[in-house]
Design an enzyme around this catalytic site. Structure first.
Site, PDB file in Angstrom:
ATOM      1  N   LYS A  54       0.829  -1.215   0.000  1.00  0.00           N
ATOM      2  CA  LYS A  54       0.000   0.000   0.000  1.00  0.00           C
ATOM      3  C   LYS A  54       0.863   1.264   0.000  1.00  0.00           C
ATOM      4  CE  LYS A  54      -2.237  -1.635   3.598  1.00  0.00           C
ATOM      5  NZ  LYS A  54      -1.917  -3.079   3.554  1.00  0.00           N
ATOM      6  N   ILE A  55       1.803   1.336   0.961  1.00  0.00           N
ATOM      7  CA  ILE A  55       2.597   2.570   1.084  1.00  0.00           C
ATOM      8  C   ILE A  55       3.612   2.672  -0.050  1.00  0.00           C
ATOM      9  CG2 ILE A  55       4.222   3.832   2.561  1.00  0.00           C
ATOM     10  CD1 ILE A  55       2.788   2.464   4.990  1.00  0.00           C
ATOM     11  N   THR A  70      11.091   4.498   6.304  1.00  0.00           N
ATOM     12  CA  THR A  70       9.958   4.875   7.162  1.00  0.00           C
ATOM     13  C   THR A  70       9.200   3.614   7.592  1.00  0.00           C
ATOM     14  OG1 THR A  70       8.533   5.220   5.238  1.00  0.00           O
ATOM     15  CG2 THR A  70       9.632   7.176   6.121  1.00  0.00           C
ATOM     16  N   SER A  71       9.841   2.424   7.444  1.00  0.00           N
ATOM     17  CA  SER A  71       9.096   1.187   7.735  1.00  0.00           C
ATOM     18  C   SER A  71       9.398   0.640   9.125  1.00  0.00           C
ATOM     19  CB  SER A  71       9.361   0.154   6.652  1.00  0.00           C
ATOM     20  OG  SER A  71       8.597   0.497   5.509  1.00  0.00           O
ATOM     21  N   ASP A  91      12.643   7.473   9.773  1.00  0.00           N
ATOM     22  CA  ASP A  91      11.574   7.769  10.735  1.00  0.00           C
ATOM     23  C   ASP A  91      11.519   6.666  11.791  1.00  0.00           C
ATOM     24  OD1 ASP A  91       9.213   9.306  11.579  1.00  0.00           O
ATOM     25  OD2 ASP A  91       8.071   7.543  10.955  1.00  0.00           O
ATOM     26  N   GLU A 111      14.786   2.036  18.667  1.00  0.00           N
ATOM     27  CA  GLU A 111      13.943   3.195  18.982  1.00  0.00           C
ATOM     28  C   GLU A 111      13.101   3.007  20.237  1.00  0.00           C
ATOM     29  OE1 GLU A 111      11.476   3.269  15.317  1.00  0.00           O
ATOM     30  OE2 GLU A 111       9.756   2.881  16.615  1.00  0.00           O
ATOM     31  N   HIS A 114       9.421   8.367  14.462  1.00  0.00           N
ATOM     32  CA  HIS A 114       8.262   7.519  14.170  1.00  0.00           C
ATOM     33  C   HIS A 114       6.966   8.339  14.105  1.00  0.00           C
ATOM     34  CE1 HIS A 114       7.266   3.003  14.212  1.00  0.00           C
ATOM     35  NE2 HIS A 114       6.324   3.650  13.551  1.00  0.00           N
ATOM     36  N   GLN A 115       7.018   9.380  13.300  1.00  0.00           N
ATOM     37  CA  GLN A 115       5.855  10.265  13.180  1.00  0.00           C
ATOM     38  C   GLN A 115       5.198  10.180  11.805  1.00  0.00           C
ATOM     39  OE1 GLN A 115       8.153  14.279  13.321  1.00  0.00           O
ATOM     40  NE2 GLN A 115       6.496  14.663  11.881  1.00  0.00           N
ATOM     41  N   ALA A 116       5.690   9.267  10.954  1.00  0.00           N
ATOM     42  CA  ALA A 116       5.158   9.224   9.587  1.00  0.00           C
ATOM     43  C   ALA A 116       3.643   9.005   9.583  1.00  0.00           C
ATOM     44  CB  ALA A 116       5.861   8.140   8.784  1.00  0.00           C
TER      45      ALA A 116
END
Ligand code: NAI
Length: 333
Positions: free
Chosen positions: A156-157, A234-235, A260, A265, A297-299
């Site tokens: 999807k992304i 960003t995954s 991200d 983290e 981690h704000q995506a």
């Protein structure tokens, strides 16, 4: 009818606001800002439903405690399930549900934001102008038009990022080992991983974290990439071997890094550590590079996504309590 008690872990004020707004009298929500782990699991005593997020520790130990205390459902408020020991959950009779997609647009748009901010050096430009420094030295960017972009994971992304990069005039390559048909039908070139790594000026990761993708970007795969490559993740943090990435940054091989997510983290992100001495030397070293941009981690973090997360989580809980078929049940693959 008695409401279903739900212990909501890692519940930040914004999560609490959206869940409270959308909940009805069928659920009674008890919010805990702290993460779920073997220590905090005891807070869910006699609570049938526990809700958790990306960095909670839902290991066999946590699950055992929860099961002993009567938990039957874990309602994840995220898509990723790598933080859950699904085999243990299965054995203990705990059902796991997730929110498979909250807003792929949010993550795709943030991915593009990282790419453009890195290429056009927006954080540096912002600070300079506020300091009355209008010099352009060191702000030279590059056109995306005509560049080759490689997308690892055409789900999807990944597909949304691919479409956006095509609109910029990039040639887009996709590596997708499981379901390449949508990418082919959309007219993208589906290639092998090695071919993508060798041809791309920009590489963006959009696959899940699992045994096959852990450290998919490592010293060996980085050796195949072009000097000056832009790498975006960003995954999930552990898709990158961060030490290998650091070495490639120091060797001036990676030209730009936008992340991200970060391998370690869990002990940093979603909390204010601005007055702490951060002990993670690898993370701190990353922040010293002028060509590295890190977000915490704000995506996913848009109004639309939070709304969707709250709605789907409450619906998942409702369906479970009503004994209905669970369309978002997480099964072991
Ligand atoms: P998706 O399931 O639609 O797409 C993932 C794609 O990766 C699938 O097409 C799958 O076949 C492919 N894939 C599986 N193994 C692969 C491999 N070894 N190599 C290459 N591709 C492989 O998932 P979606 O919604 O596109 O999400 C992608 C990732 O984004 C998620 O796994 C999650 O980790 C991350 N994510 C990050 C967020 C953030 O806030 N930073 C928020 C939401 C998701």
């Amino acid at each position: 009818m008695k409401p279903t008690h739900v212990a909501v872990f890692s519940a930040k004020p914004y999560d609490q606001a959206y869940l409270t707004e959308m909940a009805d009298e069928r659920v009674s929500l008890c919010f805990y800002e702290m993460a779920l782990n073997p220590m905090t699991a005891a807070l869910a005593k006699d609570v049938e439903v526990v809700s958790a997020f990306v960095n909670d520790d839902i290991s066999a130990e946590t699950l055992k405690m929860l099961a002993e205390n009567g938990t039957r459902l874990i309602a994840l408020r995220c898509a990723g399930v790598n933080q859950v020991d699904l085999t243990a959950a299965n054995k203990l009779g705990i059902t796991v549900v997730n929110v498979p997609a909250y807003s792929p647009y949010a993550v795709a748009e943030h991915t593009i934001a990282l790419m453009l901010a890195l290429s056009r050096k927006i954080p540096r430009a912002y600070n300079r102008v506020r300091d009355g420094n209008f010099s352009l030295d060191g702000l030279l960017g590059f056109d995306f038009f005509g560049k080759t972009a490689g997308i690892i994971g055409g789900g999807k992304i990944g597909m949304l990022v691919a479409e956006r990069l095509r609109a910029f005039g990039c040639q887009v390559l996709i590596y997708e080992p499981h379901n390449a048909e949508p990418a082919k039908q959309a007219g993208f070139d589906v290639v092998t991983l090695d071919s993508l790594l060798g041809q791309s000026n920009i590489i963006s990761l959009h696959c899940p974290l699992n045994d096959a993708t852990h450290h998919i970007i490592n010293a060996a795969s980085l050796r195949l990439t072009k000097p000056g490559v832009m790498l975006i993740n960003t995954s999930r943090g552990a898709l990158l071997d961060t030490v290998a990435v650091l070495d490639a940054l120091k060797a001036l091989h990676i030209g730009y890094l936008g992340i991200d997510v970060y391998e370690q983290e869990g002990s940093l992100f979603f909390e204010d550590h601005s007055t702490d001495i951060i002990q993670d030397d690898i993370f701190q070293r990353l922040l010293t590079f002028p060509n590295v941009l890190v977000t915490g981690h704000q995506a996913y973090f848009t109004r639309e996504a939070l709304q969707h997360i709250a709605q789907t989580t409450l619906q998942n809980i409702d369906d479970f309590m009503a004994g209905k078929a669970l369309k978002n049940r997480v099964v072991i693959r």
